[in-house]
Enzyme design. Structure first.
Site, PDB file in Angstrom:
ATOM      1  N   ASN A  32      -7.629  -3.039  13.893  1.00  0.00           N
ATOM      2  CA  ASN A  32      -9.001  -3.376  13.483  1.00  0.00           C
ATOM      3  C   ASN A  32      -9.023  -4.565  12.518  1.00  0.00           C
ATOM      4  OD1 ASN A  32      -7.884  -2.263  11.211  1.00  0.00           O
ATOM      5  ND2 ASN A  32      -9.435  -0.682  10.911  1.00  0.00           N
TER       6      ASN A  32
ATOM      7  N   ASP B  15       0.813  -1.214   0.000  1.00  0.00           N
ATOM      8  CA  ASP B  15       0.000   0.000   0.000  1.00  0.00           C
ATOM      9  C   ASP B  15       0.850   1.270   0.000  1.00  0.00           C
ATOM     10  OD1 ASP B  15       0.986  -0.411   2.563  1.00  0.00           O
ATOM     11  OD2 ASP B  15      -0.954  -0.635   3.516  1.00  0.00           O
TER      12      ASP B  15
ATOM     13  N   GLU C  99      -9.677  -1.917   4.947  1.00  0.00           N
ATOM     14  CA  GLU C  99     -10.406  -1.585   6.172  1.00  0.00           C
ATOM     15  C   GLU C  99     -11.717  -2.358   6.240  1.00  0.00           C
ATOM     16  OE1 GLU C  99      -8.619  -0.070   8.163  1.00  0.00           O
ATOM     17  OE2 GLU C  99      -8.260   2.025   7.729  1.00  0.00           O
TER      18      GLU C  99
ATOM     19  N   HIS D   1      -7.116  -4.852   9.787  1.00  0.00           N
ATOM     20  CA  HIS D   1      -6.819  -4.565   8.384  1.00  0.00           C
ATOM     21  C   HIS D   1      -5.518  -5.235   7.942  1.00  0.00           C
ATOM     22  CE1 HIS D   1      -4.591  -0.448   9.154  1.00  0.00           C
ATOM     23  NE2 HIS D   1      -3.722  -1.443   9.137  1.00  0.00           N
TER      24      HIS D   1
END
Ligand code: GLP
Length: 281
Positions: free
Chosen positions: A136, A67, A143, A138
């Site tokens: 979370n 990313d 997400e 990811h």
């Protein structure tokens, strides 16, 4: 999914670096998927050390990062290009033109995402993907909720992710709100993958990744679909797993890990396992 628990973060990072080095020695033209984040810093430090001391050769290797933030120039101190250059690329004999990250400054982001997917395919796909995990769940910047078959795309960063990463920026408002990320489908397409997680703050999400049903709300659960995925954890990150005793035995007993056991024999002091980095033994 195979789960390995090592006694501490340094031992976990050493093992992840050892797996990467093994793959690179066996396949010098390896296509390596790379991740950023604090967790990966000791992995890259160890790879640099192996390059310097043991001649670990990156000259034929190609890399694709997961990313990149949208809107940060490569030279920005928080861009993932700069992170990779600083932690790995500038210190090993990789050809910079063989290293790839999505271009977060592209005029047409959709076209950039499609081009990144094509480039990975043109290289024959990713042989070994290194992954971290967000609090979370990811992977990259996938997400919750993230479609399990998603491809490289633009993602809006969640409040949890912004909170997790904004302390790395000079001021919180400098942190971009969006990023380009490989999709979960892109990640699942790789031949083998390692997820490295260390520290207590990852314990809850690691337990969900391994033990929850697969759900787009915890993107890392998608890895349950991957036939060649290893989670390398330290004791703290593995602390909420129901079956941690079983996972500890995997590294100690499974033939697949034998050569790594030889490289890092545990030293037992009063029943507590202490692992020494290879160069300090
Ligand atoms: C970022 C990256 C992820 C990484 C995660 C964890 O959000 N996009 O690829 O896994 O952070 O980072 P850290 O290792 O700093 O906890």
């Amino acid at each position: 999914m195979q789960v390995i628990i090592r006694p501490n973060a340094a031992a976990a990072a050493d093992l992840a670096a050892g797996v990467i080095a093994r793959n690179l020695r066996e396949e010098p033209g390896l296509v390596l998927g790379l991740a950023t984040g604090r967790t990966m810093e000791p992995v890259y430090a160890r790879l640099v050390q192996m390059h310097r001391k043991e001649g670990l050769d990156f000259s034929n290797c190609h890399t694709f990062n997961l990313d990149e933030y949208i809107g940060l120039p490569a030279q920005h101190q928080n861009s993932y290009r700069r992170y990779m250059n600083q932690h790995l690329f500038e210190h090993v004999n990789i050809k910079l033109e063989n290293t790839h990250l999505p271009n977060g400054l592209a005029d047409d982001l959709e076209t950039e995402c499609a081009a990144y997917e094509r480039l990975i395919k043109k290289r024959g796909g990713i042989d070994l993907q290194l992954l971290g995990i967000g609090r979370n769940g990811h992977l990259g910047f996938n997400e919750p909720p993230s479609e399990l078959y998603s491809l490289t795309r633009v993602e809006a960063l969640s409040p949890v992710t912004r909170q997790q990463n904004e302390s790395l920026f000079e001021s919180p408002d400098q942190m971009p709100q969006r990023a380009i990320t490989m999709g979960l489908g892109t990640i699942l397409d790789c031949r083998r993958c390692i997820l490295l997680a260390t520290g207590e703050e990852k314990a809850a999400v690691v337990a969900e990744t391994v033990e929850s049903p697969i759900t787009s709300m915890i993107p890392a659960t998608a890895l349950q679909l991957h036939p060649e995925c290893v989670l390398i954890l330290d004791e703290a990150a593995g602390g909420q797993l129901k079956d941690s005793g079983h996972y500890r035995q995997i590294f100690d007993n499974e033939p697949k890990w034998e050569s790594f056991r030889r490289a890092w024999p545990p030293v037992r002091t009063n029943g507590i396992e202490v692992v020494r980095a290879p160069d300090k033994q």
